[in-house]
Design a protein around this motif. Structure first.
Motif, PDB file in Angstrom:
ATOM      1  N   GLU A   1       2.345   1.591  -3.465  1.00  0.00           N
ATOM      2  CA  GLU A   1       1.362   2.040  -4.446  1.00  0.00           C
ATOM      3  C   GLU A   1       1.144   3.548  -4.352  1.00  0.00           C
ATOM      4  O   GLU A   1       0.928   4.220  -5.365  1.00  0.00           O
ATOM      5  CB  GLU A   1       0.029   1.307  -4.249  1.00  0.00           C
ATOM      6  CG  GLU A   1       0.066  -0.165  -4.650  1.00  0.00           C
ATOM      7  CD  GLU A   1       0.023  -0.374  -6.149  1.00  0.00           C
ATOM      8  OE1 GLU A   1       0.068   0.615  -6.906  1.00  0.00           O
ATOM      9  OE2 GLU A   1      -0.031  -1.544  -6.566  1.00  0.00           O
ATOM     10  N   ARG A   2       1.195   4.074  -3.124  1.00  0.00           N
ATOM     11  CA  ARG A   2       1.037   5.525  -2.930  1.00  0.00           C
ATOM     12  C   ARG A   2       2.313   6.291  -3.243  1.00  0.00           C
ATOM     13  O   ARG A   2       2.296   7.517  -3.310  1.00  0.00           O
ATOM     14  CB  ARG A   2       0.625   5.824  -1.483  1.00  0.00           C
ATOM     15  CG  ARG A   2      -0.735   5.320  -1.093  1.00  0.00           C
ATOM     16  CD  ARG A   2      -1.297   6.096   0.086  1.00  0.00           C
ATOM     17  NE  ARG A   2      -0.417   6.105   1.232  1.00  0.00           N
ATOM     18  CZ  ARG A   2      -0.466   5.212   2.225  1.00  0.00           C
ATOM     19  NH1 ARG A   2      -1.344   4.207   2.167  1.00  0.00           N
ATOM     20  NH2 ARG A   2       0.337   5.305   3.258  1.00  0.00           N
TER      21      ARG A   2
ATOM     22  N   ALA B   1       0.833  -1.213   0.000  1.00  0.00           N
ATOM     23  CA  ALA B   1       0.000   0.000   0.000  1.00  0.00           C
ATOM     24  C   ALA B   1       0.865   1.259   0.000  1.00  0.00           C
ATOM     25  O   ALA B   1       0.582   2.223  -0.722  1.00  0.00           O
ATOM     26  CB  ALA B   1      -0.931  -0.007   1.208  1.00  0.00           C
TER      27      ALA B   1
ATOM     28  N   ASP C   1       4.800   6.532  -1.175  1.00  0.00           N
ATOM     29  CA  ASP C   1       5.119   7.249   0.057  1.00  0.00           C
ATOM     30  C   ASP C   1       6.483   6.793   0.582  1.00  0.00           C
ATOM     31  O   ASP C   1       6.580   6.112   1.608  1.00  0.00           O
ATOM     32  CB  ASP C   1       4.026   7.007   1.094  1.00  0.00           C
ATOM     33  CG  ASP C   1       4.069   8.017   2.233  1.00  0.00           C
ATOM     34  OD1 ASP C   1       5.107   8.699   2.363  1.00  0.00           O
ATOM     35  OD2 ASP C   1       3.082   8.109   2.987  1.00  0.00           O
TER      36      ASP C   1
END
Length: 210
Positions: free
Chosen positions: A190-191, A187, A193
């Motif tokens: 995917e961002r 996750a 970050d």
């Protein structure tokens, strides 16, 4: 060759980030973030189509000792080492994978869940195993029960471990390092970050040294 080489590859690091990277384009920024957070090694799982390319790019970074995880076949092990893997990790014990890694001269850490698994690893000349999946199997209670009759075996527990559980595992003398995906989850990747990945890695590295 004994797998005591795994301790040498880790170089004293006790955190092994376990990475499932969905895109090759993420490899460079991810390696930068992990290294900036103080990580010295990483495991790229062979769970995605681009895992081999991701491993190759991260290995070329130079700041990390990169290995291959979720290796299920001798062919995967061979391709991983050709891509730059310094070590190989499997979810279970497979004699052919172990034999191929020894032939290639790289440390291999097979997954174990029972005393029988540990005995198979010992017969193969290995002294480091991966307790997997650690938390669903009973966590530290299971690890300590398995470590008791095998005092020379070192464990790399992986599976369900996060920052809050890490210190308890590392306090056990049978534990060489802890593997986990929480510093760089799919996750977060995917961002994009990478700042958070760097922060979580730095926090985990600090916890591993305390």
């Amino acid at each position: 060759m004994s797998d005591t080489g795994m301790a040498a590859v880790l170089g004293g690091a006790r955190l092994l980030p376990v990475l499932t990277v969905p895109s090759t384009a993420m490899a460079g920024p991810l390696a930068d973030a992990l290294a900036a957070g103080g990580a010295r090694c990483a495991e790229v799982t062979f769970r995605t189509p681009g895992a081999e390319r991701v491993l190759k790019e991260m290995a070329a970074h130079g700041g990390l000792a990169v290995g291959a995880g979720t290796v299920l076949t001798p062919g995967q092990a061979e391709r991983a080492v050709a891509a730059g893997a310094r070590f190989v990790v499997s979810p279970g014990f497979d004699e052919e994978v172990v034999a191929k890694c020894r032939e290639l001269g790289v440390p291999v850490v097979p997954g174990i869940a029972t005393a029988t698994d540990v005995m198979r690893a010992l017969r193969a000349g290995l002294d480091t195993v991966k307790l997997f999946p650690a938390e669903p199997l009973g966590g530290l209670r299971t690890l300590r029960a398995l470590a008791a009759p095998f005092p020379r075996t070192r464990f790399v527990p992986t599976g369900g471990i996060d920052a809050s559980r890490m210190a308890a595992y590392l306090a056990d003398p049978a534990v060489l390092a802890v593997g986990g995906s929480w510093p760089a989850t799919p996750a977060l990747l995917e961002r994009g970050d990478y700042d958070e990945i760097r922060r979580l890695t730095a926090d985990a590295v600090e916890r591993s040294m305390s």
